[in-house]
Design a protein around this motif. Structure first.
Motif, PDB file in Angstrom:
ATOM      1  N   ASN A   1      48.772  43.281  39.213  1.00 25.73           N
ATOM      2  CA  ASN A   1      48.299  44.365  40.078  1.00 25.73           C
ATOM      3  C   ASN A   1      48.094  43.881  41.511  1.00 25.73           C
ATOM      4  O   ASN A   1      48.485  44.556  42.465  1.00 25.73           O
ATOM      5  N   ASN A   2      47.491  42.707  41.657  1.00 23.11           N
ATOM      6  CA  ASN A   2      47.265  42.140  42.986  1.00 23.11           C
ATOM      7  C   ASN A   2      48.595  41.821  43.669  1.00 23.11           C
ATOM      8  O   ASN A   2      48.794  42.118  44.844  1.00 23.11           O
ATOM      9  N   LEU A   3      49.489  41.228  42.936  1.00 22.16           N
ATOM     10  CA  LEU A   3      50.797  40.865  43.466  1.00 22.16           C
ATOM     11  C   LEU A   3      51.559  42.108  43.924  1.00 22.16           C
ATOM     12  O   LEU A   3      52.154  42.123  45.008  1.00 22.16           O
ATOM     13  N   THR A   4      51.519  43.155  43.126  1.00 15.55           N
ATOM     14  CA  THR A   4      52.181  44.406  43.485  1.00 15.55           C
ATOM     15  C   THR A   4      51.625  44.934  44.804  1.00 15.55           C
ATOM     16  O   THR A   4      52.372  45.325  45.702  1.00 15.55           O
ATOM     17  N   HIS A   5      50.307  44.915  44.921  1.00 18.77           N
ATOM     18  CA  HIS A   5      49.663  45.372  46.160  1.00 18.77           C
ATOM     19  C   HIS A   5      50.096  44.507  47.340  1.00 18.77           C
ATOM     20  O   HIS A   5      50.415  45.015  48.409  1.00 18.77           O
TER      21      HIS A   5
ATOM     22  N   HIS B   1      45.234  32.654  51.847  1.00 20.11           N
ATOM     23  CA  HIS B   1      44.203  33.416  51.141  1.00 20.11           C
ATOM     24  C   HIS B   1      43.331  34.215  52.101  1.00 20.11           C
ATOM     25  O   HIS B   1      43.023  35.380  51.846  1.00 20.11           O
ATOM     26  N   LEU B   2      42.955  33.609  53.217  1.00 21.72           N
ATOM     27  CA  LEU B   2      42.115  34.335  54.171  1.00 21.72           C
ATOM     28  C   LEU B   2      42.883  35.486  54.814  1.00 21.72           C
ATOM     29  O   LEU B   2      42.340  36.573  55.014  1.00 21.72           O
ATOM     30  N   THR B   3      44.154  35.273  55.116  1.00 20.72           N
ATOM     31  CA  THR B   3      44.975  36.361  55.657  1.00 20.72           C
ATOM     32  C   THR B   3      45.024  37.519  54.672  1.00 20.72           C
ATOM     33  O   THR B   3      44.871  38.678  55.050  1.00 20.72           O
ATOM     34  N   ASN B   4      45.226  37.206  53.397  1.00 14.45           N
ATOM     35  CA  ASN B   4      45.266  38.251  52.369  1.00 14.45           C
ATOM     36  C   ASN B   4      43.955  39.015  52.300  1.00 14.45           C
ATOM     37  O   ASN B   4      43.945  40.242  52.148  1.00 14.45           O
ATOM     38  N   VAL B   5      42.844  38.311  52.396  1.00 13.20           N
ATOM     39  CA  VAL B   5      41.534  38.968  52.324  1.00 13.20           C
ATOM     40  C   VAL B   5      41.378  39.949  53.484  1.00 13.20           C
ATOM     41  O   VAL B   5      41.035  41.122  53.280  1.00 13.20           O
ATOM     42  N   ILE B   6      41.639  39.484  54.698  1.00 16.01           N
ATOM     43  CA  ILE B   6      41.479  40.343  55.877  1.00 16.01           C
ATOM     44  C   ILE B   6      42.471  41.502  55.816  1.00 16.01           C
ATOM     45  O   ILE B   6      42.123  42.658  56.062  1.00 16.01           O
ATOM     46  N   TYR B   7      43.697  41.198  55.457  1.00 14.98           N
ATOM     47  CA  TYR B   7      44.729  42.225  55.356  1.00 14.98           C
ATOM     48  C   TYR B   7      44.322  43.298  54.342  1.00 14.98           C
ATOM     49  O   TYR B   7      44.435  44.496  54.617  1.00 14.98           O
ATOM     50  N   ASN B   8      43.833  42.872  53.185  1.00 11.75           N
ATOM     51  CA  ASN B   8      43.433  43.834  52.152  1.00 11.75           C
ATOM     52  C   ASN B   8      42.246  44.680  52.587  1.00 11.75           C
ATOM     53  O   ASN B   8      42.182  45.876  52.284  1.00 11.75           O
ATOM     54  N   LEU B   9      41.294  44.079  53.291  1.00 11.33           N
ATOM     55  CA  LEU B   9      40.142  44.848  53.772  1.00 11.33           C
ATOM     56  C   LEU B   9      40.582  45.930  54.757  1.00 11.33           C
ATOM     57  O   LEU B   9      40.153  47.080  54.663  1.00 11.33           O
ATOM     58  N   VAL B  10      41.454  45.569  55.687  1.00  6.40           N
ATOM     59  CA  VAL B  10      41.938  46.551  56.659  1.00  6.40           C
ATOM     60  C   VAL B  10      42.805  47.599  55.964  1.00  6.40           C
ATOM     61  O   VAL B  10      42.664  48.808  56.208  1.00  6.40           O
TER      62      VAL B  10
ATOM     63  N   ASN C   1      42.713  48.600  52.850  1.00  6.34           N
ATOM     64  CA  ASN C   1      41.869  49.498  52.059  1.00  6.34           C
ATOM     65  C   ASN C   1      41.089  50.459  52.950  1.00  6.34           C
ATOM     66  O   ASN C   1      40.917  51.632  52.605  1.00  6.34           O
ATOM     67  N   ALA C   2      40.626  49.983  54.092  1.00  2.79           N
ATOM     68  CA  ALA C   2      39.925  50.867  55.027  1.00  2.79           C
ATOM     69  C   ALA C   2      40.866  51.970  55.505  1.00  2.79           C
ATOM     70  O   ALA C   2      40.462  53.129  55.637  1.00  2.79           O
ATOM     71  N   MET C   3      42.131  51.617  55.743  1.00  7.26           N
ATOM     72  CA  MET C   3      43.122  52.617  56.164  1.00  7.26           C
ATOM     73  C   MET C   3      43.393  53.616  55.036  1.00  7.26           C
ATOM     74  O   MET C   3      43.411  54.821  55.251  1.00  7.26           O
ATOM     75  N   LYS C   4      43.592  53.101  53.835  1.00  8.03           N
ATOM     76  CA  LYS C   4      43.973  53.958  52.700  1.00  8.03           C
ATOM     77  C   LYS C   4      42.857  54.877  52.237  1.00  8.03           C
ATOM     78  O   LYS C   4      43.100  56.018  51.871  1.00  8.03           O
ATOM     79  N   TYR C   5      41.650  54.361  52.194  1.00 13.42           N
ATOM     80  CA  TYR C   5      40.568  55.089  51.541  1.00 13.42           C
ATOM     81  C   TYR C   5      39.609  55.775  52.496  1.00 13.42           C
ATOM     82  O   TYR C   5      38.569  56.280  52.073  1.00 13.42           O
TER      83      TYR C   5
ATOM     84  N   LEU D   1      30.811  35.096  59.915  1.00 13.01           N
ATOM     85  CA  LEU D   1      30.765  36.333  59.143  1.00 13.01           C
ATOM     86  C   LEU D   1      31.833  37.267  59.688  1.00 13.01           C
ATOM     87  O   LEU D   1      31.960  37.430  60.900  1.00 13.01           O
ATOM     88  N   ILE D   2      32.585  37.865  58.803  1.00  7.53           N
ATOM     89  CA  ILE D   2      33.620  38.824  59.179  1.00  7.53           C
ATOM     90  C   ILE D   2      33.258  40.154  58.518  1.00  7.53           C
ATOM     91  O   ILE D   2      33.027  40.207  57.311  1.00  7.53           O
ATOM     92  N   LYS D   3      33.195  41.185  59.337  1.00  3.31           N
ATOM     93  CA  LYS D   3      32.822  42.513  58.835  1.00  3.31           C
ATOM     94  C   LYS D   3      33.961  43.479  59.180  1.00  3.31           C
ATOM     95  O   LYS D   3      34.384  43.555  60.325  1.00  3.31           O
ATOM     96  N   VAL D   4      34.460  44.192  58.161  1.00  7.14           N
ATOM     97  CA  VAL D   4      35.471  45.224  58.362  1.00  7.14           C
ATOM     98  C   VAL D   4      34.848  46.523  57.895  1.00  7.14           C
ATOM     99  O   VAL D   4      34.447  46.651  56.735  1.00  7.14           O
ATOM    100  N   GLU D   5      34.749  47.483  58.824  1.00  8.92           N
ATOM    101  CA  GLU D   5      34.038  48.716  58.518  1.00  8.92           C
ATOM    102  C   GLU D   5      34.828  49.914  59.022  1.00  8.92           C
ATOM    103  O   GLU D   5      35.438  49.857  60.085  1.00  8.92           O
ATOM    104  N   ASP D   6      34.829  50.975  58.230  1.00  4.53           N
ATOM    105  CA  ASP D   6      35.497  52.216  58.645  1.00  4.53           C
ATOM    106  C   ASP D   6      34.418  53.228  59.033  1.00  4.53           C
ATOM    107  O   ASP D   6      33.568  53.586  58.227  1.00  4.53           O
ATOM    108  N   LYS D   7      34.462  53.670  60.272  1.00  2.95           N
ATOM    109  CA  LYS D   7      33.503  54.671  60.763  1.00  2.95           C
ATOM    110  C   LYS D   7      34.078  56.083  60.702  1.00  2.95           C
ATOM    111  O   LYS D   7      33.466  57.023  61.150  1.00  2.95           O
ATOM    112  N   GLY D   8      35.340  56.198  60.185  1.00  2.00           N
ATOM    113  CA  GLY D   8      36.031  57.492  60.147  1.00  2.00           C
ATOM    114  C   GLY D   8      35.457  58.467  59.169  1.00  2.00           C
ATOM    115  O   GLY D   8      34.569  58.300  58.438  1.00  2.00           O
TER     116      GLY D   8
END
Length: 167
Positions: A14-18, A126-135, A137-141, A160-167
């Protein structure tokens, strides 16, 4: 034990597909833009879309390397590949890869890169994947048009890295 291994395998698939779907979708969108009739008259746009394709292709190659490393893990040979990187540069490169989806969805990404010491020792993939997935997911959801804020700040233990959607 078999059930646990099956769950791990399914999570991995599932992760690989994503991880593969997003760069493939982004490169497809960039390629679509390149084949439009009028795009050749705007060299900066052509260069921008070509750079997106190159960046996402590099990400796909990195994902394949990660699969090979995970295969090594099963053999007991897995090690993280630590390198010093500037987290702000990494965040900026992730944002560049989202330019086309941002344009398409009318989303906004704002950065507040406040970490004074932004160099970390980490496994870049791994860190690129984490940041990429956070952004991603924020876009998708996002229930509305995404308004994503990416913020960094130093802490006693690192950044500390914070990714937040205010939309």
């Amino acid at each position: 034990r078999q059930k646990k291994l099956s769950e791990i395998k399914n999570d991995f698939i599932n992760n690989l597909t994503h991880e593969f779907k997003t760069p493939i979708a982004t490169t497809s969108l960039a390629a679509e833009m390149l084949v439009k009739e009028n795009i050749n008259k705007i060299p900066l746009k052509v260069k921008k879309y070509a750079n997106v394709i190159l960046y996402e292709n590099t990400r796909l190659q990195t994902q394949v390397e990660q699969i090979l490393r995970i295969a090594s893990l099963e053999k007991g040979n897995f090690n993280f590949k630590y390198e010093k990187i500037d987290i702000h540069q990494l965040i900026s490169s992730v944002i560049v890869s989202f330019e086309l989806p941002i344009e398409k969805s009318k989303a906004r990404i704002t950065t507040k890169l406040n970490a004074k010491d932004s160099v970390v020792s980490t496994d870049i993939t791994h860190l690129t994947n984490v940041i990429y997935n956070l952004v991603d997911n924020a876009m998708k959801y996002s229930p509305k048009v995404p308004e994503i804020i990416i913020e960094t700040k130093n802490s006693k233990k690192g950044i500390l890295i914070k990714v937040e959607d205010k939309g």
